[in-house]
Design a protein around this motif. Structure first.
Motif: not given
Length: 136
Positions: A32-33, A35-36, A39, A89
Motif C-alpha cells: 500500500s505504501i 502504491h502511494r 503514484g 501502480h
C-alpha cells in the motif's frame, strides 16, 4: 526517557501510543505504501513524457535533444523505473478495485494479492521493454 513515555514541550512526560510497541510491517501495508510512492513518482514521470511530446511538437532540434537525453543509459534507467511504477501502480489499483467489491479480505487471499503485486510488476515491466525493443 523510557520506552513507554516521551517528553513533550515543557518537559511533561506523555504516554506513547500502544501501536508503537506492537508495530510490525506486513506485505499489505508495504504494498500500500509502495502504491502511494509509485503514484507520486508517476507525476514526475509524466513531466518527462510531456517534455518528450512538447519537444516533438517544437521541432527536430528540440526532439533530437530530448531523444539524446532519454536515450542515454541514465535516461533509459529513469524510463524503466517509470514503466515499473506505472505497471506496479496499475496492478495495485486492480488489487484495490477487488477490495472495493468486498472480495479477498481473508488472510490468505489478501496476502496473495499483495505478493502478486510485486511478483507480477517486475516481469511485466521487463516483458514490455522486450516487446518495445522487438518492435523498434
Amino acid at each position: 526517557m523510557s520506552t513507554s513515555k516521551a517528553k513533550a514541550a515543557g518537559g511533561v512526560e506523555r504516554p506513547l501510543s500502544p501501536h508503537l510497541q506492537i508495530y510490525a510491517p506486513s506485505w499489505t501495508m508495504v504494498m500500500s505504501i509502495v502504491h502511494r510512492i509509485t503514484g507520486a513518482a508517476l507525476y514526475f514521470g509524466t513531466i518527462l513524457l510531456a517534455y518528450w511530446l512538447i519537444s516533438a511538437a517544437v521541432g527536430p532540434k528540440a526532439f533530437a535533444t530530448a531523444q539524446w537525453i532519454l536515450g542515454s543509459w541514465i535516461g533509459r534507467l529513469v524510463l524503466f523505473g517509470y514503466t515499473w511504477a506505472l505497471v506496479h501502480h496499475l496492478i495495485g489499483g486492480i488489487r484495490f478495485l477487488i477490495w472495493d467489491f468486498g472480495r479477498c479480505f481473508d488472510e490468505k487471499p489478501r496476502l496473495m494479492l499483495s505478493k502478486l503485486n510485486i511478483v507480477l510488476s517486475v516481469p511485466l515491466t521487463v516483458l514490455l521493454w522486450i516487446v518495445a525493443y522487438a518492435i523498434k
